[in-house]
Design a protein around this motif. Structure first.
Motif, PDB file in Angstrom:
ATOM      1  N   ARG A  32      30.348 -14.290 -15.645  1.00 24.41           N
ATOM      2  CA  ARG A  32      31.272 -14.386 -16.545  1.00 24.41           C
ATOM      3  C   ARG A  32      31.361 -15.626 -17.377  1.00 24.41           C
ATOM      4  O   ARG A  32      32.518 -16.524 -17.387  1.00 24.41           O
ATOM      5  CB  ARG A  32      32.640 -14.086 -15.885  1.00 24.41           C
ATOM      6  N   PRO A  33      30.298 -16.105 -18.011  1.00 22.82           N
ATOM      7  CA  PRO A  33      30.019 -17.285 -18.667  1.00 22.82           C
ATOM      8  C   PRO A  33      31.103 -17.722 -19.629  1.00 22.82           C
ATOM      9  O   PRO A  33      31.064 -18.948 -19.938  1.00 22.82           O
ATOM     10  CB  PRO A  33      28.533 -17.232 -19.176  1.00 22.82           C
ATOM     11  N   ASP A  34      31.629 -16.767 -20.441  1.00 22.89           N
ATOM     12  CA  ASP A  34      32.451 -17.112 -21.415  1.00 22.89           C
ATOM     13  C   ASP A  34      33.824 -16.959 -21.116  1.00 22.89           C
ATOM     14  O   ASP A  34      34.798 -17.145 -22.120  1.00 22.89           O
ATOM     15  CB  ASP A  34      32.197 -16.369 -22.750  1.00 22.89           C
ATOM     16  N   GLN A  35      34.150 -16.678 -20.009  1.00 22.88           N
ATOM     17  CA  GLN A  35      35.575 -16.244 -19.660  1.00 22.88           C
ATOM     18  C   GLN A  35      36.024 -17.579 -18.860  1.00 22.88           C
ATOM     19  O   GLN A  35      35.518 -18.299 -18.082  1.00 22.88           O
ATOM     20  CB  GLN A  35      35.617 -15.326 -18.527  1.00 22.88           C
ATOM     21  N   VAL A  36      37.230 -17.794 -18.899  1.00 24.93           N
ATOM     22  CA  VAL A  36      38.006 -18.844 -18.181  1.00 24.93           C
ATOM     23  C   VAL A  36      38.758 -18.125 -17.117  1.00 24.93           C
ATOM     24  O   VAL A  36      39.532 -17.147 -16.931  1.00 24.93           O
ATOM     25  CB  VAL A  36      39.311 -19.646 -18.770  1.00 24.93           C
ATOM     26  N   VAL A  37      37.939 -18.610 -15.449  1.00 24.30           N
ATOM     27  CA  VAL A  37      38.291 -17.702 -14.418  1.00 24.30           C
ATOM     28  C   VAL A  37      39.684 -18.405 -13.953  1.00 24.30           C
ATOM     29  O   VAL A  37      39.404 -19.587 -13.580  1.00 24.30           O
ATOM     30  CB  VAL A  37      37.328 -17.737 -13.433  1.00 24.30           C
ATOM     31  N   PRO A  38      40.650 -17.957 -13.544  1.00 25.86           N
ATOM     32  CA  PRO A  38      42.065 -18.474 -13.057  1.00 25.86           C
ATOM     33  C   PRO A  38      41.516 -19.067 -11.484  1.00 25.86           C
ATOM     34  O   PRO A  38      40.826 -17.918 -10.937  1.00 25.86           O
ATOM     35  CB  PRO A  38      43.171 -17.520 -13.075  1.00 25.86           C
ATOM     36  N   ARG A  39      41.943 -20.114 -11.178  1.00 32.42           N
ATOM     37  CA  ARG A  39      41.738 -20.573  -9.915  1.00 32.42           C
ATOM     38  C   ARG A  39      42.069 -19.440  -8.794  1.00 32.42           C
ATOM     39  O   ARG A  39      41.126 -19.086  -7.838  1.00 32.42           O
ATOM     40  CB  ARG A  39      42.422 -21.692  -9.643  1.00 32.42           C
ATOM     41  N   THR A  65      36.632 -27.665 -16.396  1.00 30.20           N
ATOM     42  CA  THR A  65      38.124 -27.276 -15.961  1.00 30.20           C
ATOM     43  C   THR A  65      39.045 -27.052 -17.334  1.00 30.20           C
ATOM     44  O   THR A  65      39.281 -28.172 -17.854  1.00 30.20           O
ATOM     45  CB  THR A  65      38.714 -28.093 -14.996  1.00 30.20           C
ATOM     46  N   VAL A  66      39.648 -25.906 -17.239  1.00 33.86           N
ATOM     47  CA  VAL A  66      40.730 -25.812 -18.252  1.00 33.86           C
ATOM     48  C   VAL A  66      41.966 -25.956 -17.681  1.00 33.86           C
ATOM     49  O   VAL A  66      42.492 -25.101 -17.112  1.00 33.86           O
ATOM     50  CB  VAL A  66      40.341 -24.279 -19.042  1.00 33.86           C
ATOM     51  N   HIS A  67      42.656 -27.167 -18.101  1.00 33.06           N
ATOM     52  CA  HIS A  67      43.864 -27.605 -17.395  1.00 33.06           C
ATOM     53  C   HIS A  67      44.886 -26.476 -17.554  1.00 33.06           C
ATOM     54  O   HIS A  67      45.149 -26.235 -18.497  1.00 33.06           O
ATOM     55  CB  HIS A  67      44.033 -28.808 -17.764  1.00 33.06           C
ATOM     56  N   GLY A  68      45.417 -26.098 -16.578  1.00 31.48           N
ATOM     57  CA  GLY A  68      46.509 -25.162 -16.412  1.00 31.48           C
ATOM     58  C   GLY A  68      46.229 -23.782 -16.600  1.00 31.48           C
ATOM     59  O   GLY A  68      47.050 -23.028 -16.802  1.00 31.48           O
ATOM     60  N   VAL A  69      44.792 -23.431 -16.662  1.00 34.75           N
ATOM     61  CA  VAL A  69      44.297 -22.317 -17.330  1.00 34.75           C
ATOM     62  C   VAL A  69      43.197 -21.817 -15.840  1.00 34.75           C
ATOM     63  O   VAL A  69      43.529 -20.648 -15.148  1.00 34.75           O
ATOM     64  CB  VAL A  69      43.649 -21.981 -18.369  1.00 34.75           C
ATOM     65  N   GLY A  70      42.139 -22.456 -15.706  1.00 35.45           N
ATOM     66  CA  GLY A  70      41.133 -21.960 -14.693  1.00 35.45           C
ATOM     67  C   GLY A  70      39.914 -22.631 -14.728  1.00 35.45           C
ATOM     68  O   GLY A  70      39.809 -23.975 -15.517  1.00 35.45           O
ATOM     69  N   ILE A  71      38.812 -22.087 -14.333  1.00 32.95           N
ATOM     70  CA  ILE A  71      37.531 -22.780 -14.351  1.00 32.95           C
ATOM     71  C   ILE A  71      36.654 -21.908 -15.077  1.00 32.95           C
ATOM     72  O   ILE A  71      36.743 -20.504 -15.254  1.00 32.95           O
ATOM     73  CB  ILE A  71      36.972 -22.863 -13.011  1.00 32.95           C
TER      74      ILE A  71
END
Length: 230
Positions: free
Chosen positions: A168-175, A216-222
């Motif tokens: 999922r290379p373009d997605q921000v995956v929630p922790r 790391t997208v702070h507050g969102v995920g990885i």
């Protein structure tokens, strides 16, 4: 074929409990009663996972893991009577895949072992085949990671994290979603455990020349970075 598990513990009663529980789960078992014997057997390459007690006499489990990781990525589940945060963090930094504190539930330990084995050999992301992003390439089914064509050894957990993110290379995956996907939805894993595996993964990829592999997208995920090689 059933999974082959190596139990390294100096307590015969603990080995007996583990032997019974794992055999009931359909696994093959080998045993060692001290660190030196455990390391020699683990280096044979015949095992799918090592259950490794930290508090071994003479050569403790952390030393065994350090020596094993010098040339082998067999998954390691640490087992210890000490609920010590320093031991836990050091164990993960040395490449441990999970950590269970004595006294333990045999059912929980078997569940954790099964979760590790799924990630190391047959997790869902392995079905998608080889993946590439920038200079980074992985083949989960073969447990292979290359940075600019050079092999980079990863533990089972690290490969599981990387495979999930690269699928999922373009997605921000929630922790929480990343944790459930890699460790299993019914296995409790602390944030510090996840952070340790992410830190180790970033460090290995950076050492291989890929500094920006994981963001790391702070507050969102990885999410995956651009994976530009130096």
């Amino acid at each position: 074929m059933s999974s082959h598990i190596l139990i390294v513990d100096d307590d015969p009663q603990i080995r007996s409990v583990l032997r019974i529980a794992l055999k009931q789960a359909g696994m093959q078992i080998s045993e060692a009663g001290d660190g030196a014997e455990g390391l020699a057997k683990a280096r044979s390459g015949r095992f799918d996972l090592v259950v490794l007690d930290i508090g071994l006499p003479e050569m403790d489990g952390l030393e065994v893991c350090r020596a094993l990781r010098a040339g082998d990525q067999t998954p390691v589940l640490f087992l210890t009577a000490r609920d010590d945060e320093i031991d836990r963090v050091l164990g993960f930094e040395l490449g441990g895949d999970d950590y269970v504190t004595k006294p333990f539930s045999p059912r929980e330990l078997v569940a954790r072992i099964k979760a590790i084995l799924k990630r190391s050999g047959g997790h869902p992301d392995a079905l998608i085949g080889a993946l590439q992003r920038g200079s980074l390439q992985i083949d989960p089914a073969r447990h292979l990671c290359l940075v600019a064509g050079a092999p980079t050894p990863l533990t089972a957990r690290e490969m599981g994290i990387l495979a999930h993110l690269m699928a999922r290379p373009d997605q921000v995956v929630p922790r929480p979603a990343l944790t459930d996907a890699v460790y299993g939805a019914h296995v409790h894993v602390s944030d510090r455990t996840v952070d340790s595996h992410l830190r180790n993964l970033r460090a290995k990829l950076a050492a291989a020349g890929c500094d920006d592999a994981i963001e790391t997208v702070h507050g969102v995920g990885i999410r995956m970075g651009s994976c530009r090689s130096r």
